[in-house]
Design a protein around this motif. Structure first.
Motif, PDB file in Angstrom:
ATOM      1  N   TRP A  82    -103.534  35.656  19.584  1.00 48.13           N
ATOM      2  CA  TRP A  82    -102.398  35.175  18.795  1.00 48.13           C
ATOM      3  C   TRP A  82    -102.536  35.818  17.427  1.00 48.13           C
ATOM      4  CZ3 TRP A  82     -98.004  33.867  17.068  1.00 48.13           C
ATOM      5  CH2 TRP A  82     -97.779  32.984  16.006  1.00 48.13           C
ATOM      6  N   ALA A  83    -101.658  36.763  17.152  1.00 45.91           N
ATOM      7  CA  ALA A  83    -101.664  37.483  15.874  1.00 45.91           C
ATOM      8  C   ALA A  83    -100.330  37.230  15.194  1.00 45.91           C
ATOM      9  CB  ALA A  83    -101.885  38.978  16.102  1.00 45.91           C
ATOM     10  N   ASP A  84    -100.373  36.690  13.990  1.00 40.20           N
ATOM     11  CA  ASP A  84     -99.145  36.311  13.305  1.00 40.20           C
ATOM     12  C   ASP A  84     -98.897  37.221  12.114  1.00 40.20           C
ATOM     13  OD1 ASP A  84     -96.886  34.850  12.926  1.00 40.20           O
ATOM     14  OD2 ASP A  84     -97.870  33.212  11.859  1.00 40.20           O
ATOM     15  N   GLY A  85     -97.721  37.831  12.091  1.00 46.32           N
ATOM     16  CA  GLY A  85     -97.356  38.711  10.996  1.00 46.32           C
ATOM     17  C   GLY A  85     -96.633  37.972   9.891  1.00 46.32           C
ATOM     18  N   SER A  86     -96.151  38.720   8.918  1.00 45.53           N
ATOM     19  CA  SER A  86     -95.306  38.173   7.862  1.00 45.53           C
ATOM     20  C   SER A  86     -94.204  39.199   7.624  1.00 45.53           C
ATOM     21  CB  SER A  86     -96.113  37.912   6.585  1.00 45.53           C
ATOM     22  OG  SER A  86     -95.355  37.150   5.670  1.00 45.53           O
ATOM     23  N   ALA A  87     -93.279  39.238   8.587  1.00 46.63           N
ATOM     24  CA  ALA A  87     -92.259  40.289   8.602  1.00 46.63           C
ATOM     25  C   ALA A  87     -91.131  40.036   7.605  1.00 46.63           C
ATOM     26  CB  ALA A  87     -91.680  40.427  10.014  1.00 46.63           C
ATOM     27  N   TYR A  88     -90.983  38.797   7.174  1.00 44.88           N
ATOM     28  CA  TYR A  88     -89.925  38.457   6.210  1.00 44.88           C
ATOM     29  C   TYR A  88     -90.538  38.490   4.812  1.00 44.88           C
ATOM     30  CZ  TYR A  88     -87.611  37.123  10.497  1.00 44.88           C
ATOM     31  OH  TYR A  88     -87.073  37.152  11.768  1.00 44.88           O
ATOM     32  N   THR A 247     -97.219  47.850  16.831  1.00 45.67           N
ATOM     33  CA  THR A 247     -97.894  49.090  16.447  1.00 45.67           C
ATOM     34  C   THR A 247     -98.992  48.814  15.423  1.00 45.67           C
ATOM     35  OG1 THR A 247     -95.904  50.391  16.885  1.00 45.67           O
ATOM     36  CG2 THR A 247     -97.553  51.369  15.433  1.00 45.67           C
ATOM     37  N   HIS A 248     -98.714  47.930  14.487  1.00 43.09           N
ATOM     38  CA  HIS A 248     -99.715  47.565  13.481  1.00 43.09           C
ATOM     39  C   HIS A 248    -100.951  46.963  14.149  1.00 43.09           C
ATOM     40  CE1 HIS A 248    -101.145  46.227   9.510  1.00 43.09           C
ATOM     41  NE2 HIS A 248    -101.509  45.116  10.118  1.00 43.09           N
ATOM     42  N   LEU A 249    -100.740  46.037  15.080  1.00 45.85           N
ATOM     43  CA  LEU A 249    -101.862  45.376  15.744  1.00 45.85           C
ATOM     44  C   LEU A 249    -102.648  46.348  16.616  1.00 45.85           C
ATOM     45  CD1 LEU A 249    -103.359  42.732  16.401  1.00 45.85           C
ATOM     46  CD2 LEU A 249    -101.704  42.358  18.241  1.00 45.85           C
ATOM     47  N   ALA A 250    -101.956  47.285  17.243  1.00 45.67           N
ATOM     48  CA  ALA A 250    -102.588  48.193  18.200  1.00 45.67           C
ATOM     49  C   ALA A 250    -103.131  49.474  17.561  1.00 45.67           C
ATOM     50  CB  ALA A 250    -101.588  48.554  19.298  1.00 45.67           C
ATOM     51  N   LYS A 251    -103.144  49.557  16.244  1.00 48.94           N
ATOM     52  CA  LYS A 251    -103.594  50.787  15.578  1.00 48.94           C
ATOM     53  C   LYS A 251    -105.012  51.170  15.975  1.00 48.94           C
ATOM     54  CE  LYS A 251    -104.184  52.949  11.043  1.00 48.94           C
ATOM     55  NZ  LYS A 251    -103.946  52.818   9.570  1.00 48.94           N
ATOM     56  N   THR A 252    -105.911  50.188  16.079  1.00 47.96           N
ATOM     57  CA  THR A 252    -107.331  50.490  16.332  1.00 47.96           C
ATOM     58  C   THR A 252    -107.871  49.805  17.580  1.00 47.96           C
ATOM     59  OG1 THR A 252    -108.060  48.639  14.939  1.00 47.96           O
ATOM     60  CG2 THR A 252    -107.766  50.789  13.871  1.00 47.96           C
ATOM     61  N   ARG A 253    -106.987  49.212  18.382  1.00 38.12           N
ATOM     62  CA  ARG A 253    -107.462  48.475  19.562  1.00 38.12           C
ATOM     63  C   ARG A 253    -106.394  48.468  20.650  1.00 38.12           C
ATOM     64  NH1 ARG A 253    -107.322  42.319  17.258  1.00 38.12           N
ATOM     65  NH2 ARG A 253    -108.115  43.293  15.376  1.00 38.12           N
ATOM     66  N   ASN A 254    -106.824  48.291  21.880  1.00 35.55           N
ATOM     67  CA  ASN A 254    -105.892  47.996  22.951  1.00 35.55           C
ATOM     68  C   ASN A 254    -105.456  46.537  22.814  1.00 35.55           C
ATOM     69  OD1 ASN A 254    -106.044  50.535  24.405  1.00 35.55           O
ATOM     70  ND2 ASN A 254    -108.095  49.916  25.053  1.00 35.55           N
ATOM     71  N   VAL A 255    -104.212  46.269  23.139  1.00 40.27           N
ATOM     72  CA  VAL A 255    -103.687  44.905  23.119  1.00 40.27           C
ATOM     73  C   VAL A 255    -103.360  44.527  24.560  1.00 40.27           C
ATOM     74  CG1 VAL A 255    -101.807  43.428  22.304  1.00 40.27           C
ATOM     75  CG2 VAL A 255    -102.773  45.168  20.791  1.00 40.27           C
ATOM     76  N   ARG A 256    -103.984  43.483  25.046  1.00 43.40           N
ATOM     77  CA  ARG A 256    -103.884  43.174  26.462  1.00 43.40           C
ATOM     78  C   ARG A 256    -102.749  42.219  26.797  1.00 43.40           C
ATOM     79  NH1 ARG A 256    -105.710  47.558  28.464  1.00 43.40           N
ATOM     80  NH2 ARG A 256    -107.938  47.926  28.204  1.00 43.40           N
ATOM     81  N   ALA A 257    -102.333  42.258  28.065  1.00 43.35           N
ATOM     82  CA  ALA A 257    -101.238  41.419  28.541  1.00 43.35           C
ATOM     83  C   ALA A 257    -101.507  39.954  28.225  1.00 43.35           C
ATOM     84  CB  ALA A 257    -101.060  41.608  30.042  1.00 43.35           C
ATOM     85  N   GLY A 258    -100.483  39.279  27.715  1.00 46.32           N
ATOM     86  CA  GLY A 258    -100.632  37.886  27.333  1.00 46.32           C
ATOM     87  C   GLY A 258    -100.923  37.702  25.864  1.00 46.32           C
ATOM     88  N   SER A 259    -100.901  38.780  25.091  1.00 49.69           N
ATOM     89  CA  SER A 259    -101.058  38.668  23.643  1.00 49.69           C
ATOM     90  C   SER A 259     -99.746  38.196  23.025  1.00 49.69           C
ATOM     91  CB  SER A 259    -101.460  40.016  23.031  1.00 49.69           C
ATOM     92  OG  SER A 259    -102.762  40.376  23.438  1.00 49.69           O
ATOM     93  N   ILE A 260     -99.850  37.305  22.050  1.00 50.67           N
ATOM     94  CA  ILE A 260     -98.680  36.772  21.365  1.00 50.67           C
ATOM     95  C   ILE A 260     -98.671  37.285  19.929  1.00 50.67           C
ATOM     96  CG2 ILE A 260     -97.440  34.688  20.670  1.00 50.67           C
ATOM     97  CD1 ILE A 260     -99.006  33.166  22.819  1.00 50.67           C
ATOM     98  N   ILE A 261     -97.521  37.785  19.499  1.00 50.07           N
ATOM     99  CA  ILE A 261     -97.380  38.299  18.129  1.00 50.07           C
ATOM    100  C   ILE A 261     -96.210  37.570  17.469  1.00 50.07           C
ATOM    101  CG2 ILE A 261     -96.969  40.327  16.695  1.00 50.07           C
ATOM    102  CD1 ILE A 261     -98.129  42.011  18.981  1.00 50.07           C
TER     103      ILE A 261
END
Length: 336
Positions: A82-88, A247-261
């Motif tokens: 669970w990775a939470d951004g701040s897009a606003y 793209t930000h989350l996956a810059k340095t890692r694989n992101v696996r199925a079931g990841s929530i952003i």
């Protein structure tokens, strides 16, 4: 397609398919027992789920039953990530203006994101159980995506293809615990308790024209203690769309199925649209008068988060929760 997870006494619940009008559902256990299982083999399983979804909507499905959000867990009751951004960025800017802090220019070009706890999400109508009102209890209305497998270094123009489902989020925040935690320079832990998600997760096609440019172009309605306090449009003022967040989350890692952003708090520059978190309202008050006036949530308060389509119909079902004291919750359990 609309999917939900019913409570069945296990950690991961039972996958069901929900009709487009959210009135009926059908078990999907003969196709996939859980949503995570479906996500792990989406290319093979999703078409089978789609066929059953069509049967349900056309009255041909067998053993259907009335859909009840109160019997739902979050679509993914627990997730690998669970990775939470701040897009606003308007929200971030208001917070910093209220503190009289400068706004780094990089915030407009490089997304903020934190890694939250994902081992125990709250059901969409379950109580938010907390230990103290002094912690500064706040709701945060957001939109989130669930991904399939995303390769490290994915490009923005490719990232959208890895979005499987969308949901709404109540990213519960404990505002009075945040300053000391952030001062340590190591991020959120205690100030970010378990989040909750809408009863239903939907495939992007369910949003029709409202899903465009990696954003959901619909208002998110926040109703606090029965009063509508905000309905900002999730497609307006979203500086970083979901492909950019992936793209930000996956810059340095694989992101696996079931990841929530998550998108972060939905916020519009037009203050007349209201707010989807109390902190933003308090920031506006501080900027205007020098101090906040709106209190944070109290035990017994309720919060409802919902998104309606152009015809006024609920898309994801509603997150509809009450804030409850931990001691009272334990007392009720022991009384049973």
């Amino acid at each position: 397609m609309k999917l939900a997870t019913l409570k069945d006494g296990t950690r991961d619940g039972q996958l069901v398919i929900v009709a487009s009008d959210l009135k009926s559902a059908v078990m999907a256990d003969h196709i996939a027992p859980t949503l995570q299982r479906a996500l792990d083999d989406w290319g093979f399983i999703a078409p089978q789920l789609e066929d059953l979804y069509d049967e349900l909507n056309n009255g041909r499905a067998k053993r259907t039953f009335e859909f009840d959000p109160k019997k739902c867990m979050s679509p993914l009751p627990r997730a690998y990530q669970w990775a939470d951004g701040s897009a606003y960025v308007n929200h971030v800017e208001l917070v910093r203006r209220a503190r009289k802090a400068d706004m780094p220019d990089s915030f407009w070009h490089d997304p903020l994101m934190y890694q939250g706890g994902s081992d125990d999400f709250i059901g969409p109508t379950d109580d938010v159980v907390l230990g103290s009102e002094d912690w500064g209890i706040d709701f945060e209305g957001e939109v989130a995506v669930i991904t399939g497998d995303v390769p490290m270094g994915v490009r923005v123009n490719e990232a959208g293809a890895h979005i499987r489902l969308l949901m709404l989020v109540n990213d519960v925040s404990l505002r009075n615990l945040i300053p000391e935690e952030l001062a340590k320079g190591f991020g959120f832990v205690q100030s970010k308790p378990a989040s909750s998600f809408s009863p239903v997760a939907v495939t992007p096609d369910e949003l029709g024209a409202a899903w465009a440019e990696g954003k959901v172009h619909l208002p998110l309605r926040a109703t606090w203690n029965g009063v509508l306090v905000g309905q900002p449009n999730a497609g307006v003022d979203m500086v970083f769309n979901f492909p950019q967040l992936i793209t930000h989350l996956a810059k340095t890692r694989n992101v696996r199925a079931g990841s929530i952003i998550g998108s972060g708090t939905v916020s519009n520059k037009d203050a007349s649209k209201g707010y989807t978190c109390i902190a933003e309202k308090r920031c506006l008050e501080t900027i205007a008068t020098g101090e906040p006036k709106t209190p944070f949530m109290k035990f017994g308060d309720t919060i409802k988060l919902e998104m309606l389509d152009a015809q006024g119909k609920s898309i994801f079902g509603a997150i509809n929760q009450q804030i409850t004291e931990l001691i009272e919750t334990e007392r009720r359990k022991n009384a049973r």
